[in-house]
Write an enzyme that holds these catalytic residues in place. Structure first.
Site, PDB file in Angstrom:
ATOM      1  N   ALA A  42      27.769 117.751 -43.405  1.00 52.72           N
ATOM      2  CA  ALA A  42      27.578 116.296 -43.351  1.00 52.72           C
ATOM      3  C   ALA A  42      26.098 116.001 -43.110  1.00 52.72           C
ATOM      4  O   ALA A  42      25.303 116.904 -42.802  1.00 52.72           O
ATOM      5  CB  ALA A  42      28.429 115.706 -42.239  1.00 52.72           C
ATOM      6  N   LYS A  43      25.726 114.778 -43.264  1.00 49.98           N
ATOM      7  CA  LYS A  43      24.350 114.353 -42.966  1.00 49.98           C
ATOM      8  C   LYS A  43      24.364 112.843 -42.789  1.00 49.98           C
ATOM      9  O   LYS A  43      25.209 112.151 -43.358  1.00 49.98           O
ATOM     10  CB  LYS A  43      23.415 114.730 -44.127  1.00 49.98           C
ATOM     11  CG  LYS A  43      21.964 114.816 -43.761  1.00 49.98           C
ATOM     12  CD  LYS A  43      21.607 116.157 -43.160  1.00 49.98           C
ATOM     13  CE  LYS A  43      20.164 116.224 -42.736  1.00 49.98           C
ATOM     14  NZ  LYS A  43      19.797 117.569 -42.284  1.00 49.98           N
ATOM     15  N   GLY A  44      23.387 112.337 -42.021  1.00 51.97           N
ATOM     16  CA  GLY A  44      23.295 110.894 -41.859  1.00 51.97           C
ATOM     17  C   GLY A  44      21.844 110.460 -41.898  1.00 51.97           C
ATOM     18  O   GLY A  44      20.932 111.292 -41.821  1.00 51.97           O
TER      19      GLY A  44
END
Ligand code: NAD
Length: 420
Positions: free
Chosen positions: A108-110
């Site tokens: 994931a990444k934000g």
């Protein structure tokens, strides 16, 4: 899939590379088509009360590329150029990094499109707390566990932990990693990426019947990754002959005293202002006649245009994607060993995983324990990548991505498609 949804150069390069390696590694066509796009992506508006009482609205994202092998894991970036496309590409790299390192985690990444250097501390806290609230249904210790990335730090992680904890009514340490030690952070996390890169380099030298003693090393970037890699290599007897930051590089053929250089850098905040070597450019640093080159600043710095200028025999990808696929091909043909990013800079996520484990168990390890376990994970992954590259006559970047894709493929096929 709507091909335009994630449109952007970095995402397109990432997808094309997955396609190339996926076909080479015989990945199931249905799996490959699923792996090219994120599982899900959340776009949020983040309204922030600024110090002058006006309200500014920033665009934020959290992308979960794959949750097949476990909860999502990946950093949160604050940078003015953040886009959905970039976050999606970085989330996909996290899936494969975690898979290669055999961590029970997805990718994931934000990010938030904001220049954090233009925010006051209060504004940054307001932004962080509102962004956390907006992505709250998406994250959690069993769901998706963010961490720091460019523009965010341990303090930012502390605000995220507090905001999440306020919403559920009790302290939840496992929702975030990269926290300050006092509220459940792990010893060894700060230098973990640099240390992991040096463990990886030691293994690469070992298979070439060599070691770190007196090896000459040039390092681009003297931030978290670059400075710690320099320190751990220096401690092992290597000669760090050149280092750089955004302002330029410094060179000393006799090698720098890294602990002294780190202390001086804290004061000047610019390497070229410290009078300990000859000032050269970042481009010159990359082309130095050294044993090892560690690009630890930006992506895309070694391309088909300058690959032929590289004289180092080993390149350690400290940054994400510093060697482009075209350059990698040229370097492989020249006999240069490129230690791939998803292996060489994996130390940070490995110790993030350790932090999560410690937080969930409320039982904390000493630094030796953390480092010993980190070495075990990196060495094991190195050996599997090296063996595959030797057995199949392919470069280590392709071998690493093939292994990582294979593991995710296996997980997806075992879990099956729901509903069928
Ligand atoms: P950082 O912000 O601490 O340091 C970045 C360094 O690069 C600084 O010294 C900066 O001056 C230099 N730099 C910036 N622009 C430059 C330019 N144009 N030319 C030369 N140098 C330049 O960042 P970091 O945490 O050390 O991360 C560096 C890279 O490593 C990034 O690609 C990041 O995504 C990757 N990475 C970091 C970690 C981690 O745990 N910190 C983990 C995995 C990957």
């Amino acid at each position: 899939m709507d091909q335009t949804l994630y449109q952007g150069e970095f995402f397109e390069h990432t997808t094309a590379y997955l396609d190339y390696v996926g076909k080479k590694a015989n990945i199931d066509v249905n799996v490959l088509s699923r792996l090219k796009y994120p599982k899900r992506a959340l776009c949020v508006s983040v309204p922030v009360r600024m110090d002058d009482a006006t309200v500014k609205v920033f665009q934020g994202f959290r992308v979960q590329h794959s949750l097949t092998l476990g909860p999502g894991k990946g950093g949160i970036r604050y940078h003015q150029d953040v886009t959905l496309s970039e976050v999606a590409a970085l989330a996909s790299l996290m899936t494969f990094k975690n898979s290669l390192l055999n961590l029970p985690l997805g990718g994931a990444k934000g990010g938030v499109a904001v220049d954090p250097t233009k925010l006051s501390r209060t504004e940054k806290q307001n932004l962080t707390r509102r962004y956390t609230t907006e992505i709250l249904p998406f994250i959690g210790p069993q769901q998706d566990i963010p961490a720091p990335d460019v523009g965010t730090d341990a303090q930012t992680m502390a605000w995220i932990m507090d905001t999440y904890s306020q919403s559920v009514g009790h302290a939840v340490q496992g929702v975030i990693t990269g926290k300050p030690i006092e509220i459940g952070g792990s010893l060894g996390r700060e230098g973990a990426t640099g240390l992991g890169a040096i463990f990886c380099l030691e293994e690469a030298l070992k298979v070439k019947n060599s070691d770190m003693k007196n090896k000459t090393i040039a390092i681009q970037g003297f931030g978290n990754v670059g400075s710690h890699a320099a320190l751990y290599a220096h401690q092992r007897g290597a000669k760090i002959v050149a280092v750089s930051d955004v302002d330029g590089a410094i060179f000393n053929p006799n090698g720098f005293n890294i602990p002294e250089l780190m202390t001086a850098y804290k004061q000047t905040k610019s390497l070229t202002k410290i009078n300990v070597g000859e000032n050269i450019t970042n481009q010159q640093l990359l082309a130095l006649d050294v044993d090892v080159l560690i690009p630890a600043a930006l992506d895309g710095v070694i391309t088909s245009k300058n690959a032929n200028d590289i004289k180092a025999k080993i390149i350690v990808e400290g940054a994400n994607g510093p060697v482009t696929p075209d350059a990698n091909k040229i370097l492989h043909e020249k006999g240069v060993t490129v230690l791939p990013d998803i292996l060489a800079n994996g130390g940070g996520v490995v110790v993030s995983y350790f932090e999560w484990v410690q937080s969930m168990a409320s039982f904390f390890w000493d630094e030796d324990e953390v480092n010993k376990r980190l070495r075990f994970v990196i060495t094991k992954a190195f050996k599997s990548v090296w063996e595959m590259s030797q057995k199949e006559g392919i470069d280590m970047k392709v071998a690493a991505m093939s292994l990582a894709m294979k593991r995710v493929e296996k997980g997806m096929l075992l879990r099956g498609l729901y509903p069928r």
